[in-house]
Write an enzyme that holds these catalytic residues in place. Structure first.
Site, PDB file in Angstrom:
ATOM      1  N   ARG A 234      46.810  50.989  38.041  1.00  0.00           N
ATOM      2  CA  ARG A 234      46.861  51.714  39.298  1.00  0.00           C
ATOM      3  C   ARG A 234      45.381  51.671  39.954  1.00  0.00           C
ATOM      4  NH1 ARG A 234      50.872  56.916  38.746  1.00  0.00           N
ATOM      5  NH2 ARG A 234      52.927  55.679  38.444  1.00  0.00           N
TER       6      ARG A 234
ATOM      7  N   ALA B 183      59.422  50.074  33.785  1.00  0.00           N
ATOM      8  CA  ALA B 183      59.446  50.524  32.464  1.00  0.00           C
ATOM      9  C   ALA B 183      60.866  50.793  32.147  1.00  0.00           C
ATOM     10  CB  ALA B 183      58.745  52.076  32.436  1.00  0.00           C
TER      11      ALA B 183
ATOM     12  N   CYS C  49      27.287  32.275  48.108  1.00  0.00           N
ATOM     13  CA  CYS C  49      27.451  32.508  49.520  1.00  0.00           C
ATOM     14  C   CYS C  49      26.501  31.977  50.278  1.00  0.00           C
ATOM     15  CB  CYS C  49      27.964  33.835  49.736  1.00  0.00           C
ATOM     16  SG  CYS C  49      26.530  35.017  49.676  1.00  0.00           S
TER      17      CYS C  49
ATOM     18  N   GLU D 270      56.494  49.578  42.026  1.00  0.00           N
ATOM     19  CA  GLU D 270      56.782  50.320  40.909  1.00  0.00           C
ATOM     20  C   GLU D 270      58.333  50.874  41.022  1.00  0.00           C
ATOM     21  OE1 GLU D 270      54.294  53.130  38.985  1.00  0.00           O
ATOM     22  OE2 GLU D 270      52.576  52.411  39.908  1.00  0.00           O
TER      23      GLU D 270
ATOM     24  N   ARG E  93      45.606  58.586  37.114  1.00  0.00           N
ATOM     25  CA  ARG E  93      44.928  59.581  36.519  1.00  0.00           C
ATOM     26  C   ARG E  93      44.140  59.390  35.574  1.00  0.00           C
ATOM     27  NH1 ARG E  93      49.811  61.016  38.683  1.00  0.00           N
ATOM     28  NH2 ARG E  93      51.381  60.950  36.757  1.00  0.00           N
TER      29      ARG E  93
ATOM     30  N   GLU F 188      24.467  37.043  41.915  1.00  0.00           N
ATOM     31  CA  GLU F 188      23.461  36.255  41.734  1.00  0.00           C
ATOM     32  C   GLU F 188      21.995  37.106  41.943  1.00  0.00           C
ATOM     33  OE1 GLU F 188      26.459  33.881  44.058  1.00  0.00           O
ATOM     34  OE2 GLU F 188      26.116  35.920  43.573  1.00  0.00           O
TER      35      GLU F 188
ATOM     36  N   TRP G 204      60.465  60.868  29.416  1.00  0.00           N
ATOM     37  CA  TRP G 204      59.745  59.608  29.885  1.00  0.00           C
ATOM     38  C   TRP G 204      60.552  58.381  29.096  1.00  0.00           C
ATOM     39  CZ3 TRP G 204      56.625  59.788  33.855  1.00  0.00           C
ATOM     40  CH2 TRP G 204      56.037  60.773  34.195  1.00  0.00           C
TER      41      TRP G 204
ATOM     42  N   CYS H 156      23.257  34.348  49.367  1.00  0.00           N
ATOM     43  CA  CYS H 156      22.662  34.428  48.076  1.00  0.00           C
ATOM     44  C   CYS H 156      21.929  33.158  47.841  1.00  0.00           C
ATOM     45  CB  CYS H 156      23.810  34.472  46.813  1.00  0.00           C
ATOM     46  SG  CYS H 156      24.512  35.905  46.707  1.00  0.00           S
TER      47      CYS H 156
END
Length: 366
Positions: free
Chosen positions: A185, A155, A76, A292, A208, A53, A171, A85
């Site tokens: 991540r 996976a 808030c 994971e 990464r 805001e 992989w 705010c």
């Protein structure tokens, strides 16, 4: 003239720009409209920085007088890292406020709405509330349950394997799927794996992506068997490492000497008590957690009813073999009728891979 819904959608899109950056605060976007024209907009970029805001009012300047403010969460009315705010809104001369939802935080929770109304500002609450709730699920769970929002990421192959019988897993999914995981991540406060995953795969568990925020890395290691030369212990200044364990003594001091933080939890069935661990992580300000692996850890979260969301990346490969590694171990359901139900299912393609995403149906497990 555009509708209220149009401007609220703009505010929601703005809020999402800071995904993964505002914890433990919520994602909030704001749009100011006067005579059918957007005169100011903004979003909360990071905890400690000005709220959405205030950013929007700063851009609107004098044009805020007599305008409508669209905001994805109740403004808030308390002093935290920044001033209330509500005071800025009242001072600006805003005539009308449309908020997607009330803030469940006890320090606010309707107080902002009441104050604005006391000062003659028209306030409407509930427009696109569901969309606001969906993007702020980690914040809402953290505030109401004092627990992180838990996502399980897996996976696997078409036949439900995450590694061959020899333990080879690199992989299974494509580059594009793995890039998306790095983005996930970067939007999580923490990522977690079991000790077996570190021993077998030696993962780094960082995001990464250039410029990405790095998550805290958590290893559940009841017996402190993770090697100190594991990759996970690199780069701890940017991405801290927490070892959750039940074992004290000389071994624990070695991990502390390497720069890791140890959390000693209660013991449950000879292992780390996951619920106790989650409560302790929440106490550290961790609102979102991505798990994971491995299979026993994932099973623990599911069996105790501690998981909120699942992400299954499925690659068009078949590994086969009764001794190949599966993503969910534990005892499992005795009957199909007892299986854990996944709702709000969505699918997305990453090249040849498919992501199946959904939320866990809440029940009396755990």
């Amino acid at each position: 003239m555009a509708s209220d819904g149009h401007y609220m959608r703009l505010a929601i899109r703005l809020a999402k720009r800071a995904e993964g950056m505002t914890s433990p605060n919520p994602l909030v976007g704001a749009v100011i409209v006067r005579r059918g024209k957007v005169v100011g907009s903004g979003y909360h970029r990071k905890a400690g920085l000005p709220h959405a805001e205030v950013n929007a009012l700063g851009r609107a300047g004098r044009d805020a007088r007599g305008a409508t403010l669209y905001v994805t969460l109740e403004p808030c009315d308390h002093f935290g890292r920044t001033p209330p705010c509500t005071d800025a809104i009242i001072k600006s001369g805003i005539k009308r406020v449309v908020a997607a939802m009330k803030d469940p935080n006890p320090v606010n929770n309707g107080k902002g709405i009441k104050k604005l109304r006391r000062h003659g500002i028209e306030v409407t609450v509930g427009l696109m509330e569901e969309e606001s709730r969906l993007m702020n699920r980690p914040y809402l769970k953290f505030i109401t349950e004092k627990m992180p929002y838990v996502t399980i990421k897996i996976a696997e192959t078409l036949d439900g394997k995450i590694a061959t019988r020899t333990g080879d897993s690199r992989w299974i999914t494509s580059d594009s799927a793995r890039r998306y995981v790095h983005r996930l991540r970067g939007s999580a406060d923490a990522v977690m794996v079991g000790a077996g995953t570190v021993v077998r795969d030696d993962p780094l568990l960082t995001a990464r992506i250039p410029g990405s925020r790095q998550p805290v890395r958590v290893v559940v290691d009841s017996r402190l068997r993770v090697p100190l030369n594991s990759k996970i212990f690199s780069g701890m200044k940017r991405s801290p490492v927490i070892i959750a364990t039940t074992k004290k003594g000389k071994a624990a001091k070695r991990f502390e000497g390497a720069g890791a933080r140890l959390i000693f939890t209660r013991i449950k069935a000879g292992r780390v008590d996951i619920r106790d661990l989650l409560e302790r992580l929440a106490g550290m300000g961790i609102t979102s957690l991505m798990v994971e692996g491995g299979g026993e850890l994932v099973a623990g979260f599911l069996e105790e009813g501690l998981a909120d969301r699942v992400l299954f990346f499925i690659a068009p490969r078949i590994i086969g073999g009764r001794d190949a590694v599966t993503p969910v171990e534990g005892m499992g359901a005795a009957r199909v009728a007892d299986a854990i139900e996944v709702e709000e299912v969505r699918m997305k393609r990453f090249g040849r891979d498919i992501l199946v995403e959904g939320t866990i149906r809440r029940c009396s497990r755990g």
